[in-house]
Design an enzyme around this catalytic site. Structure first.
Site, PDB file in Angstrom:
ATOM      1  N   LYS A 154       2.922  21.097  56.809  1.00 32.97           N
ATOM      2  CA  LYS A 154       2.643  22.182  55.859  1.00 32.97           C
ATOM      3  C   LYS A 154       3.760  22.348  54.823  1.00 32.97           C
ATOM      4  O   LYS A 154       3.504  22.424  53.629  1.00 32.97           O
ATOM      5  CB  LYS A 154       2.450  23.492  56.641  1.00 32.97           C
ATOM      6  N   ILE A 155       5.014  22.407  55.295  1.00 32.00           N
ATOM      7  CA  ILE A 155       6.132  22.683  54.374  1.00 32.00           C
ATOM      8  C   ILE A 155       6.472  21.441  53.544  1.00 32.00           C
ATOM      9  O   ILE A 155       6.625  21.521  52.317  1.00 32.00           O
ATOM     10  CB  ILE A 155       7.369  23.172  55.172  1.00 32.00           C
ATOM     11  N   PRO A 205       9.956  18.714  62.750  1.00 30.53           N
ATOM     12  CA  PRO A 205      10.479  19.600  63.794  1.00 30.53           C
ATOM     13  C   PRO A 205      11.610  18.938  64.575  1.00 30.53           C
ATOM     14  O   PRO A 205      11.782  17.717  64.517  1.00 30.53           O
ATOM     15  CB  PRO A 205       9.258  19.831  64.696  1.00 30.53           C
ATOM     16  N   THR A 231      16.330  22.253  55.775  1.00 25.53           N
ATOM     17  CA  THR A 231      15.831  23.625  55.971  1.00 25.53           C
ATOM     18  C   THR A 231      15.005  23.692  57.246  1.00 25.53           C
ATOM     19  O   THR A 231      14.267  24.651  57.458  1.00 25.53           O
ATOM     20  CB  THR A 231      14.940  24.078  54.786  1.00 25.53           C
ATOM     21  N   ARG A 233      15.647  22.330  61.181  1.00 25.48           N
ATOM     22  CA  ARG A 233      16.384  22.798  62.356  1.00 25.48           C
ATOM     23  C   ARG A 233      17.739  22.108  62.371  1.00 25.48           C
ATOM     24  O   ARG A 233      17.837  20.902  62.078  1.00 25.48           O
ATOM     25  CB  ARG A 233      15.624  22.475  63.655  1.00 25.48           C
ATOM     26  N   ASP A 257      20.192  25.117  55.365  1.00 28.90           N
ATOM     27  CA  ASP A 257      19.772  26.486  55.692  1.00 28.90           C
ATOM     28  C   ASP A 257      19.831  26.690  57.203  1.00 28.90           C
ATOM     29  O   ASP A 257      19.616  27.791  57.693  1.00 28.90           O
ATOM     30  CB  ASP A 257      18.343  26.740  55.194  1.00 28.90           C
ATOM     31  N   GLU A 262      24.135  27.522  65.019  1.00 28.89           N
ATOM     32  CA  GLU A 262      23.961  28.753  64.234  1.00 28.89           C
ATOM     33  C   GLU A 262      23.796  30.011  65.086  1.00 28.89           C
ATOM     34  O   GLU A 262      24.029  31.124  64.600  1.00 28.89           O
ATOM     35  CB  GLU A 262      22.770  28.614  63.277  1.00 28.89           C
ATOM     36  N   HIS A 294      19.932  30.515  57.387  1.00 27.49           N
ATOM     37  CA  HIS A 294      18.547  30.528  57.897  1.00 27.49           C
ATOM     38  C   HIS A 294      17.709  31.605  57.201  1.00 27.49           C
ATOM     39  O   HIS A 294      17.118  32.468  57.857  1.00 27.49           O
ATOM     40  CB  HIS A 294      18.535  30.722  59.420  1.00 27.49           C
TER      41      HIS A 294
HETATM   42  P1  NAI Z   1       4.279  21.042  60.593  1.00 28.51           P
HETATM   43  O1  NAI Z   1       4.046  20.925  62.049  1.00 28.51           O
HETATM   44  O2  NAI Z   1       3.178  21.477  59.700  1.00 28.51           O
HETATM   45  O3  NAI Z   1       4.817  19.634  60.027  1.00 28.51           O
HETATM   46  C1  NAI Z   1       5.819  18.879  60.649  1.00 28.51           C
HETATM   47  C2  NAI Z   1       5.540  17.420  60.344  1.00 28.51           C
HETATM   48  O4  NAI Z   1       6.648  16.657  60.818  1.00 28.51           O
HETATM   49  C3  NAI Z   1       4.282  16.879  61.039  1.00 28.51           C
HETATM   50  O5  NAI Z   1       3.421  16.289  60.081  1.00 28.51           O
HETATM   51  C4  NAI Z   1       4.823  15.843  62.026  1.00 28.51           C
HETATM   52  O6  NAI Z   1       3.944  14.744  62.200  1.00 28.51           O
HETATM   53  C5  NAI Z   1       6.108  15.432  61.328  1.00 28.51           C
HETATM   54  N1  NAI Z   1       7.087  14.803  62.198  1.00 28.51           N
HETATM   55  C6  NAI Z   1       7.348  15.070  63.501  1.00 28.51           C
HETATM   56  N2  NAI Z   1       8.358  14.285  63.929  1.00 28.51           N
HETATM   57  C7  NAI Z   1       8.737  13.511  62.872  1.00 28.51           C
HETATM   58  C8  NAI Z   1       9.724  12.518  62.678  1.00 28.51           C
HETATM   59  N3  NAI Z   1      10.557  12.145  63.676  1.00 28.51           N
HETATM   60  N4  NAI Z   1       9.813  11.919  61.460  1.00 28.51           N
HETATM   61  C9  NAI Z   1       8.989  12.287  60.458  1.00 28.51           C
HETATM   62  N5  NAI Z   1       8.037  13.242  60.577  1.00 28.51           N
HETATM   63  C10 NAI Z   1       7.923  13.839  61.771  1.00 28.51           C
HETATM   64  O7  NAI Z   1       5.553  21.983  60.439  1.00 28.51           O
HETATM   65  P2  NAI Z   1       5.973  22.846  59.164  1.00 28.51           P
HETATM   66  O8  NAI Z   1       5.323  24.173  59.208  1.00 28.51           O
HETATM   67  O9  NAI Z   1       5.859  22.006  57.937  1.00 28.51           O
HETATM   68  O10 NAI Z   1       7.527  23.104  59.505  1.00 28.51           O
HETATM   69  C11 NAI Z   1       8.480  22.064  59.461  1.00 28.51           C
HETATM   70  C12 NAI Z   1       9.773  22.588  60.080  1.00 28.51           C
HETATM   71  O11 NAI Z   1      10.325  23.607  59.249  1.00 28.51           O
HETATM   72  C13 NAI Z   1       9.564  23.292  61.440  1.00 28.51           C
HETATM   73  O12 NAI Z   1       9.576  22.372  62.484  1.00 28.51           O
HETATM   74  C14 NAI Z   1      10.731  24.222  61.502  1.00 28.51           C
HETATM   75  O13 NAI Z   1      11.767  23.567  62.228  1.00 28.51           O
HETATM   76  C15 NAI Z   1      11.166  24.399  60.040  1.00 28.51           C
HETATM   77  N6  NAI Z   1      11.102  25.793  59.595  1.00 28.51           N
HETATM   78  C16 NAI Z   1      12.224  26.355  59.053  1.00 28.51           C
HETATM   79  C17 NAI Z   1      12.227  27.661  58.595  1.00 28.51           C
HETATM   80  C18 NAI Z   1      13.442  28.265  57.949  1.00 28.51           C
HETATM   81  O14 NAI Z   1      13.456  29.481  57.698  1.00 28.51           O
HETATM   82  N7  NAI Z   1      14.483  27.506  57.648  1.00 28.51           N
HETATM   83  C19 NAI Z   1      11.036  28.487  58.741  1.00 28.51           C
HETATM   84  C20 NAI Z   1       9.876  27.795  59.273  1.00 28.51           C
HETATM   85  C21 NAI Z   1       9.925  26.496  59.700  1.00 28.51           C
END
Ligand code: NAI
Length: 335
Positions: A154-155, A205, A231, A233, A257, A262, A294
């Site tokens: 998504k992001i 993730p 941004t 983890r 971020d 942290e 964060h």
């Molecule tokens: P999502 O689940 O929609 O997308 C994550 C993507 O990463 C998936 O398409 C997955 O197949 C891919 N992926 C998994 N392992 C991988 C790897 N080793 N290499 C390449 N791609 C890989 O998650 P979303 O919503 O896009 O969030 C992404 C990350 O953003 C979250 O896991 C979370 O850690 C972080 N986040 C940070 C925030 C902040 O305030 N800084 C807030 C919300 C999320």
């Protein structure tokens, strides 16, 4: 439902109280962070509400369950702070907010990129001091650059789309192809991406497989002078290796971020204390490192969505329904 809301800040209370006018749960707020020694606060509550910095490890979960807690409502998407297999063993339900504003996080990643590129953090301080020199502030045009996005969920997909709008060449890596992203970006392996990208932004993730995805070895594979943005983890990046790479001028700039350690720093005002984390302190000395605590998720839109979904999760749980439960697939990922 009667819920103890851990790690409350004034903004949490304001947003949740406003949304709760439509849901009517009994929310009791505490500034305490969940840890084994604060779990007893939940005595008599069937549910607790947690964020990423609450430590829901086995000892804390044992005590929560012992106090009668049956539901953990995470007001976050990530759940790496919860020992899920142990929660399952105890019969605790865990629900989360799967998505609240992917735009908020993607836009923050772009803010870090643009700030580091045009050195806005340094220009801001300079101009306030009456220093109007431009020396050291030269940036680059974004449309001349290749951006590598790791994780096109998504992001990452939104970040890729925004950067495409800047005219960048977009290259991406993800074990699962996103058909929309594939229309304008080239999928490749992580090593291929690191070798080609001028800017690398992490949007995958944290899993055992992705822990220290960026370490001394992969930093060496990146182009000299390239920019790294995280941004996602903190555990995705080996901060010590980044410091070494920055010192020899290989890593060109770093925007974070999130930070692996942290928990002991972020979300608190420590401005009158001596910083004990030497690694973090060293990072702060670099002019080409920009750290935010964060805050990528922290927009009004996202906070409203988090409160609404969390309270809806509580409504559902009261009816014995858990559409946003953290499922068995996630448990497999975490092990
Ligand atoms: P999502 O689940 O929609 O997308 C994550 C993507 O990463 C998936 O398409 C997955 O197949 C891919 N992926 C998994 N392992 C991988 C790897 N080793 N290499 C390449 N791609 C890989 O998650 P979303 O919503 O896009 O969030 C992404 C990350 O953003 C979250 O896991 C979370 O850690 C972080 N986040 C940070 C925030 C902040 O305030 N800084 C807030 C919300 C999320």
């Amino acid at each position: 439902m009667k819920v103890l809301v851990y790690s409350t800040r004034p903004s949490t209370r304001e947003t949740f109280d406003s949304a709760n006018q439509r849901h009517h749960h009994e929310l009791v707020y505490t500034e305490a962070r969940l840890a084994p020694d604060t779990a007893a606060l939940a005595k008599g509550y069937p549910a607790v509400c947690l964020v990423g910095n609450d430590i829901a490890d086995a000892p804390a979960l044992d005590r929560l369950a012992g106090e009668g807690v049956q539901l953990i409502a995470l007001r976050a998407a990530g759940f790496n702070n919860v020992d899920l297999p142990h929660a399952m063993d105890l019969g605790l339900k865990v629900v989360r907010v799967p998505a609240y504003s992917p735009h908020a996080v993607a836009e923050h990643a772009i803010a870090l990129i643009l700030t580091l590129n045009r050195k806005i953090h340094r220009a801001y301080a300079r101009v306030r001091e009456g220093n109007f020199s431009l020396e050291g502030l030269m940036g680059f045009d974004m449309d001349t650059k290749t951006v590598g996005i790791i994780g096109t969920g998504k992001i990452g997909a939104i970040a890729a789309g925004i950067l495409k709008g800047f005219g960048c060449r977009i290259i991406v890596s993800d074990p699962y192809k996103n058909a929309e992203v594939a229309k304008f970006a080239d999928y490749m392996t992580v090593p291929e991406l690191l070798a080609e990208a001028d800017i690398v932004s992490l949007h995958c993730p944290l899993t055992p497989e992705s822990h220290h995805l960026i370490d001394a070895g992969t930093l060496a594979d990146m182009k000299k002078g390239s920019m790294l943005i995280n941004t996602s983890r903190g555990g995705l990046v080996d901060a010590r290796a980044c410091i070494e790479s920055l010192k020899i001028g290989h890593l060109g700039s770093l925007g974070l971020d999130v930070y692996e350690e942290e928990e002991d720093l972020f979300f608190e005002d420590l401005s009158d204390q001596i910083l004990q984390d030497d690694l973090f302190a060293r990072l702060l000395t670099f002019p080409n490192v920009l750290i935010t605590a964060h805050q990528a998720f922290f927009t009004k839109t996202a906070m409203d969505n988090i409160a609404e979904t969390t309270l809806k999760n509580l409504d559902d749980a009261a009816g014995n329904s858990y559409p946003n439960a953290v499922g068995s697939e996630s448990i497999r990922l975490k092990k």
